[in-house]
Structure formats: C-alpha cells, structure tokens
Design a protein around this motif. Sequence first.
Motif, PDB file in Angstrom:
ATOM      1  N   HIS A 173       4.401   5.008  -3.460  1.00 33.25           N
ATOM      2  CA  HIS A 173       4.798   4.305  -2.166  1.00 33.25           C
ATOM      3  C   HIS A 173       6.025   3.436  -2.246  1.00 33.25           C
ATOM      4  O   HIS A 173       6.265   2.611  -3.142  1.00 33.25           O
ATOM      5  CB  HIS A 173       3.513   3.338  -1.876  1.00 33.25           C
ATOM      6  N   ILE A 174       6.982   3.956  -1.267  1.00 38.19           N
ATOM      7  CA  ILE A 174       8.037   3.080  -1.537  1.00 38.19           C
ATOM      8  C   ILE A 174       8.670   3.086  -0.176  1.00 38.19           C
ATOM      9  O   ILE A 174       8.528   4.135   0.635  1.00 38.19           O
ATOM     10  CB  ILE A 174       8.994   3.853  -2.490  1.00 38.19           C
ATOM     11  N   SER A 175       9.274   1.783   0.227  1.00 43.22           N
ATOM     12  CA  SER A 175       9.824   1.803   1.617  1.00 43.22           C
ATOM     13  C   SER A 175      11.014   2.772   1.815  1.00 43.22           C
ATOM     14  O   SER A 175      11.646   3.032   0.738  1.00 43.22           O
ATOM     15  CB  SER A 175      10.195   0.389   1.901  1.00 43.22           C
ATOM     16  N   LYS A 176      11.181   2.830   3.001  1.00 45.72           N
ATOM     17  CA  LYS A 176      12.577   3.822   3.138  1.00 45.72           C
ATOM     18  C   LYS A 176      13.720   3.293   2.744  1.00 45.72           C
ATOM     19  O   LYS A 176      14.840   4.087   2.152  1.00 45.72           O
ATOM     20  CB  LYS A 176      12.440   4.115   4.703  1.00 45.72           C
ATOM     21  N   ASP A 177      14.014   1.862   2.837  1.00 45.88           N
ATOM     22  CA  ASP A 177      15.067   1.348   2.275  1.00 45.88           C
ATOM     23  C   ASP A 177      15.094   1.367   1.140  1.00 45.88           C
ATOM     24  O   ASP A 177      16.291   1.812   0.469  1.00 45.88           O
ATOM     25  CB  ASP A 177      15.105  -0.177   2.962  1.00 45.88           C
ATOM     26  N   ALA A 178      14.304   1.151   0.276  1.00 46.91           N
ATOM     27  CA  ALA A 178      14.063   1.017  -1.310  1.00 46.91           C
ATOM     28  C   ALA A 178      14.404   2.530  -1.997  1.00 46.91           C
ATOM     29  O   ALA A 178      14.904   2.915  -2.904  1.00 46.91           O
ATOM     30  CB  ALA A 178      12.813   0.446  -1.748  1.00 46.91           C
ATOM     31  N   LYS A 179      13.726   3.517  -0.817  1.00 48.29           N
ATOM     32  CA  LYS A 179      13.984   4.830  -1.506  1.00 48.29           C
ATOM     33  C   LYS A 179      15.394   5.257  -1.386  1.00 48.29           C
ATOM     34  O   LYS A 179      15.696   6.372  -2.321  1.00 48.29           O
ATOM     35  CB  LYS A 179      12.991   5.755  -0.615  1.00 48.29           C
TER      36      LYS A 179
END
Length: 396
Positions: free
Chosen positions: A284-290
């Motif tokens: 699970h990772i946010s779009k920005d962090a990915k």
Amino acid sequence: MASMRITARRGRWQALFVILCLFKLSSVTGQARYSVPEEQAEGSFVGNIARDLGLDVARLISGKARIITKGSRQYVDLNRDKGTLVIKERIDREELCGKTTPCSFSFEVILENPIQLYRVTVEVTDINDNSPSFPKDEINLKIVESAALGTRFTLVSADDPDVGVNDIQKYNLKPSDNFKLEVQSQPNGGTFIEMVLQNPLDREKVETHTLVLIASDGGEPHRSGTVRIHITVLDANDNAPVCSQPVYKADVKENSPEGTVVTTVSANDPDKGVNGEVTYSVPHISKDAKQLFEVNVKTGEIKVAGKLDFEKSKTYQLNVQASDHGGFSDTCKVIIQIMDENDNLPTIQLMSFSNSIAEDSPPGTTIAVLNVDDEDSDGNGVVKCSINSDVPFKIE
C-alpha cells in the motif's frame, strides 16, 4: 543665470516631491471571504464584492477594478457592472488542494485613481464526487495451513480523493468465518489494514478461500469500492520473517538525484530453502510516494525514483512488507523526512504602476504595487525587498 538657478532648484524640489510620494506603499485596504462548493457551473454566483467591501459599482467602473491572481489560473471573474464575483472556470477541489483541508485560493482586487488593493479568499468545499478505489481488483495471498491464530496479513487500503465525511469512513470484510479485519489510523492521515486469522485453516478441507474487502465513504449518496481477496492454503511453513527494527527513519535532501539510497530495511527468517527467502514490497503506497521511491525486492534497499519537493510534502511513510514464500510476512515502517533546499528564486509581479503623478500629490501617495513571493519554506522562503541606496525611494 539667476533664471537657470531657479529652474534647477524647482526641478530638484519636484524630484524630491515625487520621491516622497514613494515613501509609503499602501497595504491591503480591505478583505473579503467567500465559500463555494467545487464543480460549480461557469457563471455561478460567488459573492457581492461591491457590497462586502463597501464600494459603489461606479467606483469599480471608474477605478478599472480588476482581479490579480498569483498563478496562471483564474477561477473567479469580476462583473464590474453588477459588483459581483462569479465562477469563471470549473474548480476541482481535489486538483486544487489534494487532501489539504480547508481548501482555498486567494487573489487581489485592485482599483486605480487612487490605487486601492483588496484581498479576497475563496474557500472551496468538498462534494462527494469520488468513490473509494483500490489499486488492484484482486489480491492473491498464500497462507500456510499451520498459521497460528492471531497471525496478521497486511492488506492494501483504498484511496478516495474526497475529504472529511466524504472520505473513507469504514472497511468491511466478507465473509468473516476465518478472518477478522483490524484498521489502524496512521499519523499521516492514512490507514493500515490487517486481516487477522481467528479460526484455523485446513488445506485438506478447503484449499482456497475468496473474500471481499469493502471500503465505504460517509457522503451522500454513499459510495464504495471493493477488492477480491483470493487465498491459497499451503502446507506448513514454521517461521515468519521478522523485521530487524519496527521503524526506520531517514533524511533525504529534496534535490537528491534519482538512484540516491535513502535507507535499507532487512528481515530475518530462520527457515531454510525457499521458505527462508525474504522479499520486500510496499503493498500500500500513495500515488505520490510511488512515483518518488522504489524498494529493491531482494535487498530491501529504498532509493529515490523521482523529483522530491519539500514544498509539496515534508514527510513520507512507507509500510514495507517482508514476505517469505510460505505466505508469512512482517511489516516495518519507514519514515522519510525531506530536507529543504533553497531551490526557488523569489518572483516579483508588478500589479500596478503609475508612471506619472501630479506635482501637488501629497507625501505617501502610492506609486506602485508589487507582489513578491518565494516558494521555499521557513528561512529559505523569507524575502527581503530593497531598492538602490542612492535614490530617495522607500518600499514598505
């Protein structure tokens, strides 16, 4: 000769008088604040700016009232003839502010002859126009039949661009015969979801299980999103990976190039062979962090994968999952602090300028209005304004 001295003296006094007019730059004369829902149609009423600022419509017209915006987008238009503000273009709260709340934008209304400057702030309220969504439609898990009761399995959480009550409010897991759901709130506002084994598995009786994870928001009407969880029951695997430390903390400069190593996570598994091999992932990772970070599947090394920007986000949290091939896993938190660099230049915007004034203008008459901004934060964003020391002008 005497006539020339008188003319020169008069010229010096006129120059000094003009300079004195620059000694005081008028501050914002007044302010107004409005609130509008996002996605309003073009031309929708925002507010009666003339009434709220105590101005006559005639003054708006004679003063050539206009809107000055900081960026290239102008969401609101000024109707001088009616003294009202109306929507100029569609406002998407999620595009404008993301998860930041309250969400607002500001602009100035400026009038001339004399120059008057007014600050206007418009708050954009959220509507429930987005449904919760999971990154994938399906999750595939392999769980050993000898897994102990209470064993936890990390699940990916959903994302909803809306905020407040329109954001995700609850998760449900169906059916709940063998597993129960536990949801924990994270310091950064996200959620950490785990599926907990509450009844033993028996591969000889049931080799596969299918569950549905449902994320629901609290808006009207209610919206929800689902992901199917397919579980394959495996034969025994005695040990689960254990992270070397539960929390990793790392600092990285915002101008770090792609490939910069942030930190390395590690986990140990006492099992031999394939059951002892550990792989690393961020389920699970946010779009920005990915887009900004990547983890090496085999080594657990975390590197910069995109352009960091301290002004957009100062902290990121990655929940790195260490898994073996037998279905066991452990999760460690990686907290990454972005360090600010002075990477933005101050910008100067000339909002109004009088290139000539009457010779009988009183001291303190405003000659020009400037807007100076620096996108950097804290000390790097502090701007000092000055003019040449050899001229008797003053900036406030």
